[in-house]
Design an enzyme around this catalytic site. Structure first.
Site, mmCIF file in Angstrom:
data_model
loop_
_atom_site.group_PDB
_atom_site.id
_atom_site.type_symbol
_atom_site.label_atom_id
_atom_site.label_comp_id
_atom_site.label_asym_id
_atom_site.label_seq_id
_atom_site.Cartn_x
_atom_site.Cartn_y
_atom_site.Cartn_z
ATOM 1 N N HIS A 80 0.848 -1.189 0.000
ATOM 2 C CA HIS A 80 0.000 0.000 0.000
ATOM 3 C C HIS A 80 0.879 1.231 0.000
ATOM 4 C CE1 HIS A 80 -3.458 2.457 2.089
ATOM 5 N NE2 HIS A 80 -2.869 3.130 1.122
ATOM 6 N N HIS A 141 -0.154 9.269 -5.982
ATOM 7 C CA HIS A 141 -0.667 9.669 -4.670
ATOM 8 C C HIS A 141 0.345 9.358 -3.569
ATOM 9 C CE1 HIS A 141 -3.350 10.040 -1.209
ATOM 10 N NE2 HIS A 141 -2.909 8.855 -0.829
ATOM 11 N N GLU A 142 0.922 8.151 -3.601
ATOM 12 C CA GLU A 142 1.870 7.766 -2.559
ATOM 13 C C GLU A 142 3.116 8.645 -2.590
ATOM 14 O OE1 GLU A 142 1.397 5.495 -0.038
ATOM 15 O OE2 GLU A 142 -0.651 5.609 -0.820
ATOM 16 N N HIS A 146 3.534 11.065 0.610
ATOM 17 C CA HIS A 146 4.531 10.480 1.511
ATOM 18 C C HIS A 146 5.962 10.587 0.989
ATOM 19 C CE1 HIS A 146 1.170 8.868 3.770
ATOM 20 N NE2 HIS A 146 0.694 8.304 2.672
#
Length: 269
Positions: A80, A141-142, A146
């Site tokens: 994930h 998105h990751e 992040h």
């Protein structure tokens, strides 16, 4: 008030405002907020997803990867994300404006992403048609939320996550779609013994996250930050991360909904 006192108070007030605007700390659920500017952090949370459960939760959306899943995903959780975290339970988020570069996927190998870090909302890693934007959306998105806070290049960030891929014990494959639940302690023991997880007394158990407290959804662990900003060894998670564990004593492993009708398991590679 003497002028020099007023001047001193003004400087203190401005300094306070500067600090306050640079740091917003997480409140509520650990995954819903965090610091938005500071790029410093202490360690990583590595989160793995069980795609059959994700697809069940989104079954009305008919995502391509859920309609034609890899057989590998039936017995293995997939990545994930790799999330920077602080020891106080806060975490940095969306630290720079650096855009995700799809070339990273090509640099590290599309097959690795498709198998180990899949975006089931897209068809597959070969898709360059109308679904092309969706193809990269998950990894974008990751990176944006992040990866931009790690100080690593995009290749370094994604390669670090892929290298720390957490193996799934055989108990998940053996009980795929089974109606008889697995005991929580049995699953934790399998992670200790079957995945090279080391001594749980030192490194702690994995964190089990379930949908409705019953169906395995995610497994999380913590990884130390190396001097260069990449990940090093597994470490015991802080209490705030451990509290994300919400699975009851009996855990079930969902099937892909495409396997439900007649019990036939599609073998897609």
């Amino acid at each position: 008030m003497p002028i020099h006192h007023f001047y001193y108070l003004t400087i203190v007030f401005v300094a306070f405002l500067s600090i306050a605007t640079q740091h917003t700390f997480a409140t509520g659920n650990l995954r819903e907020g965090g610091k938005v500017v500071d790029r410093e952090f202490d360690f990583y949370v590595l989160s793995m997803s069980f795609q059959p459960e994700f697809c069940h939760q989104h079954r009305k959306e008919h995502f391509p990867g859920c309609e034609s899943p890899l057989d590998f995903w039936r017995g293995s959780l997939t990545l994930h994300g790799l999330w920077p975290e602080d020891y106080d339970g806060s975490w940095p988020s969306s630290c720079t404006n650096e855009k995700f570069d799809p070339k990273t996927v090509e640099d590290l190998g599309p097959e690795r992403f498709y198998r180990l870090w899949p975006n089931v909302k897209a068809t597959n890693y070969d898709d360059n048609g109308d679904n092309g934007n969706v193809r990269y959306s998950f990894w974008e998105h990751e990176w944006t939320k992040h990866g931009t806070c790690t100080g690593l290049t995009q290749d370094e960030y994604f390669d670090t996550a892929l290298k720390h891929f957490l193996p799934t014990p055989q108990i998940v494959r053996k009980n795929y779609g089974a109606s008889i639940a697995v005991q929580r302690n049995e699953l934790l023991e399998a992670y200790r013994n079957d995945t090279g997880y080391y001594d749980a007394g030192i490194y702690g158990d994995v964190v089990l996250v379930c949908s409705g407290g019953k169906y395995l959804s995610e497994v999380r662990t913590c990884v130390a930050k190396a001097k260069d900003g990449s990940g090093s060894r597994r470490i015991k998670c802080i209490p705030q991360v451990q509290k994300e564990s919400n699975c009851a004593n009996e855990i079930l492993f969902a099937k892909f909904y495409v396997d439900q009708d007649d019990g036939h398991v599609m073998m897609v590679e």
